[in-house]
Design a protein around this motif. Structure first.
Motif, mmCIF file in Angstrom:
data_model
loop_
_atom_site.group_PDB
_atom_site.id
_atom_site.type_symbol
_atom_site.label_atom_id
_atom_site.label_comp_id
_atom_site.label_asym_id
_atom_site.label_seq_id
_atom_site.Cartn_x
_atom_site.Cartn_y
_atom_site.Cartn_z
ATOM 1 N N PRO A 1 0.790 -1.234 0.000
ATOM 2 C CA PRO A 1 0.000 0.000 0.000
ATOM 3 C C PRO A 1 0.825 1.288 0.000
ATOM 4 O O PRO A 1 0.397 2.292 -0.566
ATOM 5 C CB PRO A 1 -0.849 -0.103 1.275
ATOM 6 N N GLU A 2 1.994 1.276 0.601
ATOM 7 C CA GLU A 2 2.814 2.495 0.613
ATOM 8 C C GLU A 2 3.268 2.865 -0.800
ATOM 9 O O GLU A 2 3.164 4.024 -1.212
ATOM 10 C CB GLU A 2 4.028 2.315 1.519
ATOM 11 N N THR A 3 3.727 1.886 -1.541
ATOM 12 C CA THR A 3 4.165 2.140 -2.912
ATOM 13 C C THR A 3 2.980 2.514 -3.788
ATOM 14 O O THR A 3 3.076 3.404 -4.641
ATOM 15 C CB THR A 3 4.907 0.916 -3.480
ATOM 16 N N PHE A 4 1.839 1.878 -3.548
ATOM 17 C CA PHE A 4 0.617 2.210 -4.275
ATOM 18 C C PHE A 4 0.242 3.676 -4.044
ATOM 19 O O PHE A 4 -0.078 4.404 -4.989
ATOM 20 C CB PHE A 4 -0.522 1.292 -3.824
ATOM 21 N N THR A 5 0.293 4.120 -2.790
ATOM 22 C CA THR A 5 -0.042 5.508 -2.466
ATOM 23 C C THR A 5 0.910 6.477 -3.162
ATOM 24 O O THR A 5 0.484 7.511 -3.696
ATOM 25 C CB THR A 5 -0.017 5.727 -0.936
ATOM 26 N N GLN A 6 2.186 6.138 -3.192
ATOM 27 C CA GLN A 6 3.157 6.988 -3.891
ATOM 28 C C GLN A 6 2.845 7.056 -5.387
ATOM 29 O O GLN A 6 2.991 8.111 -6.017
ATOM 30 C CB GLN A 6 4.576 6.461 -3.656
ATOM 31 N N LEU A 7 2.408 5.938 -5.962
ATOM 32 C CA LEU A 7 2.051 5.919 -7.375
ATOM 33 C C LEU A 7 0.799 6.761 -7.627
ATOM 34 O O LEU A 7 0.726 7.484 -8.623
ATOM 35 C CB LEU A 7 1.850 4.483 -7.864
ATOM 36 N N GLU A 8 -0.166 6.704 -6.721
ATOM 37 C CA GLU A 8 -1.361 7.546 -6.840
ATOM 38 C C GLU A 8 -0.981 9.023 -6.835
ATOM 39 O O GLU A 8 -1.504 9.813 -7.621
ATOM 40 C CB GLU A 8 -2.328 7.262 -5.676
ATOM 41 N N GLU A 9 -0.059 9.389 -5.949
ATOM 42 C CA GLU A 9 0.391 10.780 -5.872
ATOM 43 C C GLU A 9 1.105 11.195 -7.160
ATOM 44 O O GLU A 9 0.919 12.320 -7.647
ATOM 45 C CB GLU A 9 1.299 10.972 -4.658
ATOM 46 N N THR A 10 1.891 10.302 -7.716
ATOM 47 C CA THR A 10 2.555 10.579 -8.990
ATOM 48 C C THR A 10 1.524 10.797 -10.086
ATOM 49 O O THR A 10 1.627 11.739 -10.875
ATOM 50 C CB THR A 10 3.509 9.423 -9.369
ATOM 51 N N HIS A 11 0.539 9.922 -10.138
ATOM 52 C CA HIS A 11 -0.535 10.026 -11.131
ATOM 53 C C HIS A 11 -1.205 11.398 -11.045
ATOM 54 O O HIS A 11 -1.399 12.071 -12.064
ATOM 55 C CB HIS A 11 -1.543 8.901 -10.881
ATOM 56 N N GLU A 12 -1.522 11.830 -9.839
ATOM 57 C CA GLU A 12 -2.176 13.132 -9.645
ATOM 58 C C GLU A 12 -1.267 14.288 -10.063
ATOM 59 O O GLU A 12 -1.728 15.235 -10.713
ATOM 60 C CB GLU A 12 -2.607 13.284 -8.188
ATOM 61 N N ARG A 13 0.023 14.214 -9.711
ATOM 62 C CA ARG A 13 0.954 15.281 -10.105
ATOM 63 C C ARG A 13 1.124 15.347 -11.622
ATOM 64 O O ARG A 13 1.220 16.428 -12.200
ATOM 65 C CB ARG A 13 2.306 15.100 -9.410
ATOM 66 N N LEU A 14 1.173 14.192 -12.264
ATOM 67 C CA LEU A 14 1.309 14.176 -13.722
ATOM 68 C C LEU A 14 0.079 14.775 -14.400
ATOM 69 O O LEU A 14 0.209 15.548 -15.347
ATOM 70 C CB LEU A 14 1.559 12.753 -14.219
ATOM 71 N N LEU A 15 -1.104 14.421 -13.903
ATOM 72 C CA LEU A 15 -2.317 14.986 -14.479
ATOM 73 C C LEU A 15 -2.382 16.489 -14.236
ATOM 74 O O LEU A 15 -2.738 17.253 -15.132
ATOM 75 C CB LEU A 15 -3.554 14.301 -13.898
ATOM 76 N N ASP A 16 -2.015 16.915 -13.036
ATOM 77 C CA ASP A 16 -1.985 18.340 -12.718
ATOM 78 C C ASP A 16 -0.986 19.066 -13.620
ATOM 79 O O ASP A 16 -1.277 20.141 -14.143
ATOM 80 C CB ASP A 16 -1.631 18.544 -11.245
ATOM 81 N N GLY A 17 0.191 18.463 -13.801
ATOM 82 C CA GLY A 17 1.205 19.060 -14.669
ATOM 83 C C GLY A 17 0.743 19.159 -16.103
ATOM 84 O O GLY A 17 1.033 20.137 -16.797
ATOM 85 N N LEU A 18 0.004 18.160 -16.556
ATOM 86 C CA LEU A 18 -0.522 18.177 -17.921
ATOM 87 C C LEU A 18 -1.528 19.314 -18.092
ATOM 88 O O LEU A 18 -1.498 20.043 -19.090
ATOM 89 C CB LEU A 18 -1.178 16.833 -18.249
ATOM 90 N N ILE A 19 -2.380 19.493 -17.099
ATOM 91 C CA ILE A 19 -3.386 20.559 -17.160
ATOM 92 C C ILE A 19 -2.716 21.935 -17.120
ATOM 93 O O ILE A 19 -3.056 22.825 -17.880
ATOM 94 C CB ILE A 19 -4.400 20.405 -16.014
ATOM 95 N N ARG A 20 -1.743 22.088 -16.235
ATOM 96 C CA ARG A 20 -1.101 23.395 -16.056
ATOM 97 C C ARG A 20 -0.188 23.787 -17.225
ATOM 98 O O ARG A 20 -0.116 24.945 -17.590
ATOM 99 C CB ARG A 20 -0.277 23.409 -14.768
ATOM 100 N N SER A 21 0.539 22.806 -17.744
ATOM 101 C CA SER A 21 1.568 23.160 -18.730
ATOM 102 C C SER A 21 1.289 22.626 -20.130
ATOM 103 O O SER A 21 2.035 22.926 -21.052
ATOM 104 C CB SER A 21 2.928 22.636 -18.263
ATOM 105 N N GLY A 22 0.304 21.790 -20.257
ATOM 106 C CA GLY A 22 0.035 21.197 -21.561
ATOM 107 C C GLY A 22 0.972 20.058 -21.901
ATOM 108 O O GLY A 22 1.076 19.649 -23.042
ATOM 109 N N GLY A 23 1.672 19.514 -20.913
ATOM 110 C CA GLY A 23 2.531 18.365 -21.148
ATOM 111 C C GLY A 23 4.009 18.642 -21.022
ATOM 112 O O GLY A 23 4.819 18.024 -21.716
#
Length: 115
Positions: free
Chosen positions: A53-75
């Motif tokens: 679960p710890e690694t899973f949670t870190q992956l979830e956080e990465t997923h959210e940061r990547l999506l946020d970065g895509l929205i903010r910067s266009g990729g």
């Protein structure tokens, strides 16, 4: 530099050496690649069951940061590179403290298509 020796059973025992930094780097790039795809959730479920679960949670956080970065910067590639660097360190630490998870990291990495 760390190496793990794994014994493979066929008709006889054959040593296989795993280069931890390479496994960590390949895994990091794969985890970041898959976190941006429609197949992410299925992969994340495998991470939960194989690495915990710890690694899973870190992956979830990465997923959210990547999506946020895509929205903010266009990729912007910067976000992906930073996340890959974080995952390299995480996976190296994981493999150093729990070398028995090397096969799980290799299996998960192999699940992600290379692009």
């Amino acid at each position: 530099m760390a190496f793990i020796a794994v014994w493979v059973h066929d008709d006889h025992m054959t040593p296989t050496v795993i280069h931890q930094p390479r496994v960590a780097w390949d895994g990091a790039r794969a985890f970041v690649r898959i976190a941006q795809t429609p197949n992410y959730q299925a992969f994340a479920d495998h991470v939960y069951h194989r690495l915990g679960p710890e690694t899973f949670t870190q992956l979830e956080e990465t997923h959210e940061r990547l999506l946020d970065g895509l929205i903010r910067s266009g990729g912007d590639r910067y976000v992906m590179d930073v996340e890959a660097g974080k995952w390299r360190v995480r996976l190296e630490d994981l493999l150093r403290t729990r070398p028995n998870l090397a096969d799980a990291v290799l299996d998960l990495t192999a699940m992600v298509p290379r692009t």
